[in-house]
Motif scaffolding. Structure first.
Motif, PDB file in Angstrom:
ATOM      1  N   PHE A 145      14.071  -5.391   4.538  1.00 46.58           N
ATOM      2  CA  PHE A 145      15.470  -5.430   4.963  1.00 46.58           C
ATOM      3  C   PHE A 145      15.697  -4.480   6.130  1.00 46.58           C
ATOM      4  CE2 PHE A 145      15.806  -6.765   0.520  1.00 46.58           C
ATOM      5  CZ  PHE A 145      16.705  -7.808   0.593  1.00 46.58           C
ATOM      6  N   ASP A 146      14.764  -3.541   6.305  1.00 43.83           N
ATOM      7  CA  ASP A 146      14.876  -2.583   7.401  1.00 43.83           C
ATOM      8  C   ASP A 146      13.455  -2.167   7.771  1.00 43.83           C
ATOM      9  OD1 ASP A 146      16.293  -1.213   9.293  1.00 43.83           O
ATOM     10  OD2 ASP A 146      17.548  -0.123   7.859  1.00 43.83           O
ATOM     11  N   LEU A 147      13.297  -1.634   8.968  1.00 41.41           N
ATOM     12  CA  LEU A 147      11.957  -1.475   9.534  1.00 41.41           C
ATOM     13  C   LEU A 147      11.013  -0.628   8.691  1.00 41.41           C
ATOM     14  CD1 LEU A 147      10.051  -2.063  11.850  1.00 41.41           C
ATOM     15  CD2 LEU A 147      11.109  -0.202  13.131  1.00 41.41           C
ATOM     16  N   ALA A 148      11.517   0.490   8.150  1.00 43.22           N
ATOM     17  CA  ALA A 148      10.633   1.408   7.423  1.00 43.22           C
ATOM     18  C   ALA A 148       9.943   0.724   6.249  1.00 43.22           C
ATOM     19  CB  ALA A 148      11.420   2.618   6.924  1.00 43.22           C
ATOM     20  N   MET A 149      10.573  -0.310   5.716  1.00 45.14           N
ATOM     21  CA  MET A 149      10.032  -0.976   4.529  1.00 45.14           C
ATOM     22  C   MET A 149       8.661  -1.610   4.809  1.00 45.14           C
ATOM     23  SD  MET A 149      13.476  -2.541   2.881  1.00 45.14           S
ATOM     24  CE  MET A 149      14.997  -1.556   2.927  1.00 45.14           C
ATOM     25  N   LEU A 150       8.438  -1.986   6.051  1.00 47.18           N
ATOM     26  CA  LEU A 150       7.155  -2.568   6.431  1.00 47.18           C
ATOM     27  C   LEU A 150       6.034  -1.529   6.300  1.00 47.18           C
ATOM     28  CD1 LEU A 150       5.482  -4.845   7.622  1.00 47.18           C
ATOM     29  CD2 LEU A 150       6.340  -4.224   9.873  1.00 47.18           C
ATOM     30  N   TYR A 151       6.291  -0.327   6.798  1.00 49.04           N
ATOM     31  CA  TYR A 151       5.265   0.734   6.749  1.00 49.04           C
ATOM     32  C   TYR A 151       5.130   1.258   5.314  1.00 49.04           C
ATOM     33  CZ  TYR A 151       6.416   0.020  11.544  1.00 49.04           C
ATOM     34  OH  TYR A 151       6.668  -0.602  12.746  1.00 49.04           O
ATOM     35  N   ASN A 152       6.233   1.245   4.565  1.00 53.36           N
ATOM     36  CA  ASN A 152       6.148   1.638   3.152  1.00 53.36           C
ATOM     37  C   ASN A 152       5.226   0.686   2.394  1.00 53.36           C
ATOM     38  OD1 ASN A 152       8.033   3.560   3.804  1.00 53.36           O
ATOM     39  ND2 ASN A 152       9.764   2.540   2.810  1.00 53.36           N
ATOM     40  N   ALA A 153       5.303  -0.598   2.748  1.00 55.44           N
ATOM     41  CA  ALA A 153       4.431  -1.584   2.086  1.00 55.44           C
ATOM     42  C   ALA A 153       2.972  -1.284   2.403  1.00 55.44           C
ATOM     43  CB  ALA A 153       4.801  -2.998   2.527  1.00 55.44           C
ATOM     44  N   ALA A 154       2.693  -0.945   3.648  1.00 56.87           N
ATOM     45  CA  ALA A 154       1.311  -0.613   4.028  1.00 56.87           C
ATOM     46  C   ALA A 154       0.830   0.601   3.229  1.00 56.87           C
ATOM     47  CB  ALA A 154       1.228  -0.357   5.531  1.00 56.87           C
ATOM     48  N   ASN A 155       1.729   1.562   2.982  1.00 57.18           N
ATOM     49  CA  ASN A 155       1.343   2.736   2.183  1.00 57.18           C
ATOM     50  C   ASN A 155       1.066   2.359   0.728  1.00 57.18           C
ATOM     51  OD1 ASN A 155       1.307   4.675   4.187  1.00 57.18           O
ATOM     52  ND2 ASN A 155       3.526   5.037   4.042  1.00 57.18           N
ATOM     53  N   LEU A 156       1.819   1.395   0.212  1.00 54.56           N
ATOM     54  CA  LEU A 156       1.559   0.945  -1.168  1.00 54.56           C
ATOM     55  C   LEU A 156       0.167   0.318  -1.274  1.00 54.56           C
ATOM     56  CD1 LEU A 156       4.950  -0.696  -2.264  1.00 54.56           C
ATOM     57  CD2 LEU A 156       4.036   1.510  -3.003  1.00 54.56           C
ATOM     58  N   VAL A 157      -0.234  -0.399  -0.232  1.00 47.14           N
ATOM     59  CA  VAL A 157      -1.594  -0.970  -0.230  1.00 47.14           C
ATOM     60  C   VAL A 157      -2.611   0.165  -0.263  1.00 47.14           C
ATOM     61  CG1 VAL A 157      -3.281  -2.278   1.120  1.00 47.14           C
ATOM     62  CG2 VAL A 157      -0.937  -3.128   0.915  1.00 47.14           C
ATOM     63  N   LYS A 158      -2.390   1.203   0.577  1.00 49.94           N
ATOM     64  CA  LYS A 158      -3.324   2.346   0.625  1.00 49.94           C
ATOM     65  C   LYS A 158      -3.427   3.035  -0.725  1.00 49.94           C
ATOM     66  CE  LYS A 158      -2.964   3.660   5.462  1.00 49.94           C
ATOM     67  NZ  LYS A 158      -1.675   3.926   6.108  1.00 49.94           N
ATOM     68  N   LYS A 159      -2.284   3.112  -1.440  1.00 50.64           N
ATOM     69  CA  LYS A 159      -2.274   3.774  -2.743  1.00 50.64           C
ATOM     70  C   LYS A 159      -2.825   2.888  -3.859  1.00 50.64           C
ATOM     71  CE  LYS A 159       1.714   6.798  -2.022  1.00 50.64           C
ATOM     72  NZ  LYS A 159       3.120   7.070  -2.425  1.00 50.64           N
ATOM     73  N   GLY A 160      -3.151   1.644  -3.531  1.00 47.26           N
ATOM     74  CA  GLY A 160      -3.673   0.747  -4.562  1.00 47.26           C
ATOM     75  C   GLY A 160      -2.596   0.143  -5.447  1.00 47.26           C
ATOM     76  N   LEU A 161      -1.328   0.282  -5.037  1.00 51.98           N
ATOM     77  CA  LEU A 161      -0.231  -0.277  -5.842  1.00 51.98           C
ATOM     78  C   LEU A 161       0.125  -1.695  -5.424  1.00 51.98           C
ATOM     79  CD1 LEU A 161       2.007   2.906  -6.062  1.00 51.98           C
ATOM     80  CD2 LEU A 161       0.872   1.741  -7.955  1.00 51.98           C
ATOM     81  N   LEU A 162      -0.458  -2.133  -4.331  1.00 59.73           N
ATOM     82  CA  LEU A 162      -0.179  -3.471  -3.807  1.00 59.73           C
ATOM     83  C   LEU A 162      -1.506  -4.065  -3.360  1.00 59.73           C
ATOM     84  CD1 LEU A 162       2.103  -5.425  -2.947  1.00 59.73           C
ATOM     85  CD2 LEU A 162       2.256  -4.176  -0.801  1.00 59.73           C
ATOM     86  N   LYS A 163      -1.786  -5.277  -3.848  1.00 62.85           N
ATOM     87  CA  LYS A 163      -3.057  -5.911  -3.481  1.00 62.85           C
ATOM     88  C   LYS A 163      -3.007  -6.448  -2.063  1.00 62.85           C
ATOM     89  CE  LYS A 163      -4.761  -7.443  -7.977  1.00 62.85           C
ATOM     90  NZ  LYS A 163      -4.883  -8.594  -8.877  1.00 62.85           N
ATOM     91  N   ASN A 164      -4.125  -6.395  -1.400  1.00 64.70           N
ATOM     92  CA  ASN A 164      -4.258  -6.900  -0.050  1.00 64.70           C
ATOM     93  C   ASN A 164      -4.851  -8.311  -0.098  1.00 64.70           C
ATOM     94  OD1 ASN A 164      -3.657  -6.184   2.527  1.00 64.70           O
ATOM     95  ND2 ASN A 164      -5.585  -5.127   2.920  1.00 64.70           N
ATOM     96  N   PRO A 165      -4.411  -9.246   0.737  1.00 63.10           N
ATOM     97  CA  PRO A 165      -3.289  -9.147   1.657  1.00 63.10           C
ATOM     98  C   PRO A 165      -1.955  -9.452   0.958  1.00 63.10           C
ATOM     99  CG  PRO A 165      -4.369 -11.274   1.901  1.00 63.10           C
ATOM    100  CD  PRO A 165      -5.111 -10.532   0.825  1.00 63.10           C
ATOM    101  N   PRO A 166      -0.912  -8.728   1.293  1.00 63.44           N
ATOM    102  CA  PRO A 166       0.387  -8.984   0.665  1.00 63.44           C
ATOM    103  C   PRO A 166       1.138 -10.135   1.350  1.00 63.44           C
ATOM    104  CG  PRO A 166       0.560  -7.106   2.134  1.00 63.44           C
ATOM    105  CD  PRO A 166      -0.875  -7.595   2.223  1.00 63.44           C
ATOM    106  N   HIS A 167       2.213 -10.522   0.720  1.00 61.92           N
ATOM    107  CA  HIS A 167       3.121 -11.522   1.302  1.00 61.92           C
ATOM    108  C   HIS A 167       4.440 -10.811   1.617  1.00 61.92           C
ATOM    109  CE1 HIS A 167       4.835 -15.400   2.197  1.00 61.92           C
ATOM    110  NE2 HIS A 167       5.773 -15.267   1.277  1.00 61.92           N
ATOM    111  N   VAL A 168       4.894 -10.969   2.835  1.00 60.28           N
ATOM    112  CA  VAL A 168       6.028 -10.182   3.325  1.00 60.28           C
ATOM    113  C   VAL A 168       7.148 -11.100   3.799  1.00 60.28           C
ATOM    114  CG1 VAL A 168       6.752  -8.558   5.137  1.00 60.28           C
ATOM    115  CG2 VAL A 168       4.515  -8.281   4.034  1.00 60.28           C
ATOM    116  N   GLN A 169       8.365 -10.752   3.432  1.00 63.35           N
ATOM    117  CA  GLN A 169       9.523 -11.483   3.955  1.00 63.35           C
ATOM    118  C   GLN A 169      10.413 -10.559   4.780  1.00 63.35           C
ATOM    119  OE1 GLN A 169      12.068 -14.877   2.462  1.00 63.35           O
ATOM    120  NE2 GLN A 169      12.980 -13.161   1.364  1.00 63.35           N
ATOM    121  N   PHE A 170      10.720 -10.979   5.998  1.00 57.03           N
ATOM    122  CA  PHE A 170      11.682 -10.273   6.845  1.00 57.03           C
ATOM    123  C   PHE A 170      13.052 -10.883   6.592  1.00 57.03           C
ATOM    124  CE2 PHE A 170       7.738 -10.590   9.561  1.00 57.03           C
ATOM    125  CZ  PHE A 170       7.281  -9.320   9.269  1.00 57.03           C
ATOM    126  N   VAL A 171      14.036 -10.040   6.290  1.00 61.73           N
ATOM    127  CA  VAL A 171      15.378 -10.542   6.024  1.00 61.73           C
ATOM    128  C   VAL A 171      16.274 -10.147   7.190  1.00 61.73           C
ATOM    129  CG1 VAL A 171      17.264 -10.639   4.369  1.00 61.73           C
ATOM    130  CG2 VAL A 171      14.929 -10.191   3.562  1.00 61.73           C
TER     131      VAL A 171
END
Ligand code: ZN
Length: 277
Positions: A145-171
């Motif tokens: 919903f806002d730009l920072a959320m994209l980089y937050n998602a990348a950090n979740l991947v780094k932390k192992g909380l989100l599997k790669n590759p993720p699916h992303v929606q821009f609103v």
């Protein structure tokens, strides 16, 4: 060869009422019927909110279960995605139906202003939701919903909380959040390719921006989202008669952009989801 596009139908949402457009489905049986029509028209993924009997946003897992059961029965293979959105629900209720193991669930990775409130997603809460989805084998759809959320998602991947590759929606197009500007859309896509290479993506345009954003996605190789949650109109002159009518509008546009609607099985393969049982 035409390239398949996953068409998401967001059938109900948290806000639209029948008095705004009688086609908004609010009971589970109306929701299943509306989803079935949209599925027949070419949608392969349904985004689900539930409503209480007074049409206010619901969180009762029983309602989610009824919708999921009906969709699985009548729309073979269609991807079921539950909303964990905050409108009208307290934080604890937002994950209360994830034990039902839908294929996917929405996951906003930060906070943002909405038209009249703050959509609150503190870091701990986001990580908790991501962990719950991981435990239940649910694939998140990252909601940007806002730009920072994209980089937050990348950090979740780094932390192992989100599997790669993720699916992303821009609103795009919610007042106080990201505007539906082509420059913003292009920037988001190029940043996504850089910080989350291999991610699949879709964009949603809210209100009068819906159709414009649909076409941007078709021409840019992305996936599409439509539905009465985001927009009640088929065009400036007329209310949409159904979710299916909004889906059909995209299907008819596909050819012009070398695209075709993905089948449910293709959509599952594109998103790395298991084939339907
Ligand atoms: Zn939603």
């Amino acid at each position: 060869m035409s390239q398949p596009v996953i068409i998401t139908v967001a059938i109900t949402g948290a806000l639209p009422r029948k008095k705004d457009n009688p086609a908004v489905p609010v009971t589970p049986s109306e929701q299943v019927e509306s989803t079935h029509q949209a599925f027949e028209a070419g949608a392969s993924l349904v985004h689900v909110h539930v409503r209480n009997p007074d049409e206010s946003p619901g969180s009762d897992p029983e309602l989610f279960a009824r919708v999921q059961e009906g969709v699985r029965k009548h729309c073979p293979g269609m991807i079921v995605q539950f909303s964990t959105g905050g409108r009208g629900r307290d934080q604890a209720a937002r994950a209360s139906m994830l034990h039902l193991k839908p294929d996917m669930a929405s996951l906003a990775t930060g906070s943002v202003n909405f038209p009249a409130n703050v959509y609150e997603n503190p870091p701990d809460f986001v990580e908790g939701l991501a962990r719950t989805m991981l435990e239940h084998g649910i694939k998140p759809e990252i909601e940007v919903f806002d730009l920072a959320m994209l980089y937050n998602a990348a950090n979740l991947v780094k932390k192992g909380l989100l599997k790669n590759p993720p699916h992303v929606q821009f609103v795009l197009g919610i007042p106080n959040a990201l505007p539906a500007r082509r420059t913003v859309f292009d920037f988001l896509r190029s940043e996504l390719a850089d910080v989350l290479p291999g991610a699949t993506w879709v964009a949603a345009g809210v209100g009068r921006h819906q159709w414009e954003v649909n076409r941007w996605c078709l021409e840019s190789g992305g996936h599409c989202r439509t539905g009465l949650e985001d927009n009640l109109r088929i065009d400036a002159e007329r209310l949409a008669a159904s979710n299916a009518e909004l889906v059909t509008k995209i299907v008819r546009e596909c050819d012009r952009h070398g695209r075709r609607p993905a089948s449910a099985a293709e959509a599952r393969a594109i998103l790395g989801l298991p084939a339907a049982a």
